[in-house]
Write a protein that holds these residues in place. Structure first.
Motif, PDB file in Angstrom:
ATOM      1  N   SER A   1      -2.098  -3.244  -6.973  1.00  0.00           N
ATOM      2  CA  SER A   1      -1.088  -2.469  -6.257  1.00  0.00           C
ATOM      3  C   SER A   1       0.104  -2.242  -7.172  1.00  0.00           C
ATOM      4  CB  SER A   1      -0.648  -3.194  -4.986  1.00  0.00           C
ATOM      5  OG  SER A   1       0.408  -2.498  -4.357  1.00  0.00           O
ATOM      6  N   THR A   2       0.505  -0.966  -7.281  1.00  0.00           N
ATOM      7  CA  THR A   2       1.697  -0.589  -8.030  1.00  0.00           C
ATOM      8  C   THR A   2       2.584   0.258  -7.131  1.00  0.00           C
ATOM      9  OG1 THR A   2       0.707   1.444  -8.907  1.00  0.00           O
ATOM     10  CG2 THR A   2       0.373  -0.606 -10.186  1.00  0.00           C
TER      11      THR A   2
ATOM     12  N   TRP B   1       0.836  -1.191   0.000  1.00  0.00           N
ATOM     13  CA  TRP B   1       0.000   0.000   0.000  1.00  0.00           C
ATOM     14  C   TRP B   1       0.879   1.252   0.000  1.00  0.00           C
ATOM     15  CZ3 TRP B   1      -4.210  -1.248   4.212  1.00  0.00           C
ATOM     16  CH2 TRP B   1      -5.091  -2.201   3.671  1.00  0.00           C
ATOM     17  N   SER B   2       0.483   2.206  -0.764  1.00  0.00           N
ATOM     18  CA  SER B   2       1.161   3.512  -0.745  1.00  0.00           C
ATOM     19  C   SER B   2       0.272   4.529  -0.047  1.00  0.00           C
ATOM     20  CB  SER B   2       1.465   3.949  -2.181  1.00  0.00           C
ATOM     21  OG  SER B   2       0.249   4.132  -2.897  1.00  0.00           O
ATOM     22  N   ASP B   3       0.698   5.676  -0.016  1.00  0.00           N
ATOM     23  CA  ASP B   3      -0.095   6.710   0.667  1.00  0.00           C
ATOM     24  C   ASP B   3      -1.383   7.012  -0.091  1.00  0.00           C
ATOM     25  OD1 ASP B   3       1.881   6.849   2.522  1.00  0.00           O
ATOM     26  OD2 ASP B   3       2.914   8.544   1.562  1.00  0.00           O
ATOM     27  N   THR B   4      -1.405   6.704  -1.406  1.00  0.00           N
ATOM     28  CA  THR B   4      -2.576   6.997  -2.224  1.00  0.00           C
ATOM     29  C   THR B   4      -3.385   5.728  -2.416  1.00  0.00           C
ATOM     30  OG1 THR B   4      -1.337   8.703  -3.379  1.00  0.00           O
ATOM     31  CG2 THR B   4      -3.382   7.914  -4.415  1.00  0.00           C
ATOM     32  N   LYS B   5      -4.655   5.737  -2.011  1.00  0.00           N
ATOM     33  CA  LYS B   5      -5.535   4.596  -2.176  1.00  0.00           C
ATOM     34  C   LYS B   5      -6.778   5.058  -2.915  1.00  0.00           C
ATOM     35  CE  LYS B   5      -7.933   0.931   0.331  1.00  0.00           C
ATOM     36  NZ  LYS B   5      -8.203   0.342   1.657  1.00  0.00           N
ATOM     37  N   VAL B   6      -7.080   4.396  -4.007  1.00  0.00           N
ATOM     38  CA  VAL B   6      -8.210   4.769  -4.849  1.00  0.00           C
ATOM     39  C   VAL B   6      -9.290   3.717  -4.698  1.00  0.00           C
ATOM     40  CG1 VAL B   6      -9.002   5.258  -7.179  1.00  0.00           C
ATOM     41  CG2 VAL B   6      -6.695   5.945  -6.466  1.00  0.00           C
TER      42      VAL B   6
ATOM     43  N   LYS C   1       3.093   3.329  -7.362  1.00  0.00           N
ATOM     44  CA  LYS C   1       2.547   4.666  -7.190  1.00  0.00           C
ATOM     45  C   LYS C   1       1.283   4.689  -6.362  1.00  0.00           C
ATOM     46  CE  LYS C   1       4.499   6.602 -11.441  1.00  0.00           C
ATOM     47  NZ  LYS C   1       4.205   7.305 -12.717  1.00  0.00           N
ATOM     48  N   HIS C   2       0.400   3.723  -6.535  1.00  0.00           N
ATOM     49  CA  HIS C   2      -0.844   3.750  -5.778  1.00  0.00           C
ATOM     50  C   HIS C   2      -1.497   2.359  -5.751  1.00  0.00           C
ATOM     51  CE1 HIS C   2      -2.235   4.340  -9.942  1.00  0.00           C
ATOM     52  NE2 HIS C   2      -3.350   3.732  -9.530  1.00  0.00           N
ATOM     53  N   ASN C   3      -2.414   2.176  -4.815  1.00  0.00           N
ATOM     54  CA  ASN C   3      -3.214   0.948  -4.689  1.00  0.00           C
ATOM     55  C   ASN C   3      -4.656   1.274  -5.049  1.00  0.00           C
ATOM     56  OD1 ASN C   3      -0.920  -0.297  -3.664  1.00  0.00           O
ATOM     57  ND2 ASN C   3      -1.438   0.304  -1.557  1.00  0.00           N
ATOM     58  N   GLN C   4      -5.364   0.239  -5.461  1.00  0.00           N
ATOM     59  CA  GLN C   4      -6.733   0.474  -5.918  1.00  0.00           C
ATOM     60  C   GLN C   4      -7.617  -0.705  -5.567  1.00  0.00           C
ATOM     61  OE1 GLN C   4      -7.533   2.051 -10.032  1.00  0.00           O
ATOM     62  NE2 GLN C   4      -8.552   0.030 -10.271  1.00  0.00           N
TER      63      GLN C   4
END
Length: 498
Positions: free
Chosen positions: A116-117, A20-25, A119-122
Motif C-alpha cells: 500500500s502506497t 486503500w486508495s481508489d485504485t486497487k491492482v 497512490k495505489h494498493n496492490q
C-alpha cells in the motif's frame, strides 16, 4: 498476551483498509518451486513512493509485516519466526520480495503480498511448491490404507489425502545416550533413512557380549525414531560404552559414550576433585556439569571453549581449572562440600560436533571425624556424669539405711537395758531404777549366782563391794558352793579387780 496480539491484528487490518486508495491492482498468481531445505524467494514488486506498507500472508496467517520504515514482528506466526526477511535496501526501488529461509514441507501453499502506497494498493499471490533433492527415478507406489508412499534411493514420499510429505535424507540431529542398572540405550529422532548402528566398549569386549536390540518406529511424516540397547557387561564401572549412528549414505557419523566412574567418599569441609577427562582432543566443545540428589538434575556450570565463557551457578562452591579444561580436563573442584548439600550424582558432559561424552560419578560426603569425636566425647561426658550421679544417689540411700538401722538397734538395746541384764567380762550387770546403782553378779556355767552391790556414783568410787542380804538368802540352798563364793567375796573385799 493473546489479547494484545488480537488488538494489534485488528489495528493492522484497520491500517490496511484505511490505506486503500481508489485504485486497487490485482496481479496474476506467480508459481514458485523451492527445494527442501534451501532458502527460497517469493517475488513481489510495486510502484515505489515515499512511504509503503507491506504485508505477507499465508491463508490469512501473518508471515511478515513492514511499516513505519521497519520490520514488524509482533503478529508473526511462530512457524515463520526467524525465517523471513525483506530486502530493505531495495524497498525504496519497489522490491517487496520475501526471503524464506530453510524451506520446510509445511511451507507449501498460497501466499499473498499486499503493498500500500499513497497512490495505489496492490495484491499479488504466490503459489509455493516444495520438493526434495531426490533422484528422478521413483519406485512403484505402495498403498497403505488411505496413504500411498513411493521411495527412491534418497527420498521418501508419503501421499496422504490432504497433503504431500517429501522426506529427503533427514540428517541425524543428535544422539541421546542413557544408562540404567541393566541397560545402556542410544536413540535418535526424525531421521531418514534408518542409520546404521554399532556398539563398542572400552576396554574392548566380545561382540556377542554387547549384542544390541534395536527398535525403529515412524511418524506420520515417514521420519524414523531409532532406539538401540545393549545389556551391561560386568560391573557398572567396568567399561565405557560407545554407540555410533552412521547415515545411510555414510556422509554423517554421530557417536555418544557413557562412563560410570568409581564412587568417591570424602569428609566434609575438605576439597573434592571429581574427575572428567575427554578421551581425545576436542575442538569447539562445550562442557556441562549437573548435580542430581533427590530431585531433578540441577545445573552446576556450563563452559564454552570457543568463547572461554563460563556460567557458574555454584559460584564460590565449585570451579574448573581454566588452563586444564582447554586440554580436555574438565574435572570439577568442590571447595568445601558438606554432607547434606553435596552428596549425590555428578554428571559431566562434553558436547562437540557429532559427538557427546558423558561421565557420571556418585559422591558421598561424610560428617567430619572431628565432629564425630566431639559428639562421642560429649556423649561420654554425659554418660560419666549420669553414672556419678547414680553412684552418689546409691551411697546416700545406703547411708540413710545404715542410720535408720543403727537407730533401730539403739532403741532395741535401750529396751533391753531397762531392767534386764547384759553380760560383760563374765559378769551380769543389772540396772535398777536408780541410775547410780549397778548390781553385778558373776556369770559362769554351773556356778552359783551371787550379787554384789556396787555404788557407781562419783562419791563412792573406793567403796568396798559387800554382798547384799538378798544374795545371801538366794545362796542358802547352794551350800556346796559356799567356799567358792567366800573366795570371790574375799577378793571383792580386798579391792581386787574382777
Amino acid at each position: 498476551m493473546e489479547v494484545t496480539h488480537a488488538v494489534e491484528f485488528l489495528l493492522l487490518v484497520l491500517l490496511e483498509k484505511l490505506s486503500w486508495s481508489d485504485t486497487k491492482v490485482v496481479l496474476p498468481d506467480a508459481n514458485v518451486t523451492c527445494i527442501i531445505p534451501e532458502d527460497c524467494i517469493l517475488p513481489c514488486s510495486f510502484k515505489p513512493t515515499s512511504t509503503v506498507v507491506i504485508h505477507w500472508y499465508k491463508q490469512q496467517i501473518p508471515v511478515h509485516s513492514y511499516y513505519y520504515n521497519k520490520d514488524q514482528f509482533g503478529l508473526q506466526n511462530k512457524h515463520f519466526s526467524g525465517r523471513t526477511c525483506l530486502f530493505n535496501s531495495h524497498i525504496p526501488h519497489g522490491n517487496a520480495s520475501l526471503l524464506l529461509r530453510r524451506v520446510k514441507v509445511q511451507d507449501r501453499g498460497r501466499y499473498k503480498c499486499y503493498t500500500s502506497t499513497r497512490k495505489h494498493n496492490q495484491e499479488m499471490f504466490v503459489n509455493l511448491e516444495v520438493k526434495g533433492q531426490c533422484a528422478a527415478m521413483v519406485l512403484a507406489p505402495v498403498y497403505l490404507g488411505l496413504a500411498t508412499f513411493t521411495a527412491s534411493a534418497d527420498c521418501f514420499y508419503l501421499f496422504a489425502p490432504a497433503q504431500l510429505w517429501v522426506v529427503e535424507r533427514a540428517p541425524i540431529q543428535t544422539v541421546t545416550i542413557t544408562m540404567t542398572d541393566e541397560w545402556v540405550t542410544c536413540s535418535s529422532q526424525n531421521v531418514y533413512p534408518v542409520p546404521q548402528i554399532s556398539w563398542a566398549t572400552n576396554p574392548p569386549s566380545s561382540q556377542h557380549a554387547i549384542e544390541n536390540s534395536t527398535i525403529r518406529t515412524t511418524d506420520h511424516k515417514g521420519l524414523f525414531t531409532v532406539e538401540s540397547m545393549v545389556r551391561i557387561v560386568g560391573n557398572l564401572t567396568s567399561y565405557t560404552y560407545l554407540c555410533s549412528f552412521k547415515s545411510a549414505d555414510k556422509t554423517q557419523v554421530w557417536t555418544a559414550s557413557w562412563k560410570n566412574q568409581e564412587d568417591l567418599t570424602y569428609e566434609e569441609g575438605h576439597p573434592v576433585l571429581i574427575p572428567c577427562n575427554a578421551p581425545q582432543m576436542l575442538r569447539n566443545f562445550s562442557l556441562t556439569w549437573t548435580f542430581t540428589s533427590s530431585s531433578e538434575p540441577t545445573l552446576i556450570l556450563r563452559y564454552d571453549n570457543r568463547t572461554r565463557h563460563t556460567v557458574n551457578q555454584w559460584e564460590g562452591q565449585a570451579e574448573l581449572d581454566q588452563d586444564l579444561v582447554l586440554l580436555g580436563d574438565g574435572s570439577l573442584l568442590l571447595k568445601k562440600p558438606n554432607s547434606q548439600d553435596h552428596s549425590g550424582t555428578y554428571t559431566c558432559t562434553f558436547t562437540a560436533v557429532n559427538t557427546k561424552r558423558i561421565f557420571q560419578t556418585n559422591v558421598n560426603i561424610t560428617v567430619a571425624a572431628t565432629s564425630v569425636d566431639e559428639q562421642s566425647m560429649q556423649r561420654s561426658w554425659w554418660s560419666t556424669a549420669a553414672s556419678a550421679v547414680f553412684v552418689l544417689f546409691t551411697v546416700i540411700v545406703a547411708l540413710l539405711q545404715c542410720v535408720k538401722q543403727n537407730a533401730k538397734e539403739n532403741r532395741t538395746a535401750s529396751h533391753r537395758h531397762n531392767g534386764t541384764g547384759v553380760i560383760e567380762g563374765g559378769l551380769l550387770l543389772y540396772m535398777d531404777l536408780n541410775p547410780s546403782a549397778v548390781r553385778v553378779r558373776p556369770h559362769g556355767a554351773g556356778a552359783h549366782e551371787q550379787e554384789s552391790s556396787l555404788v557407781t556414783g562419783p562419791d563412792h568410787c573406793d567403796r568396798t563391794l559387800e554382798p547384799s542380804p538378798e544374795a545371801e538368802q538366794e545362796e542358802e540352798p547352794a551350800e556346796p558352793a559356799e567356799e567358792a563364793n567366800e573366795e570371790q567375796r574375799d577378793r571383792f573385799e580386798c579391792n581386787e579387780p574382777v
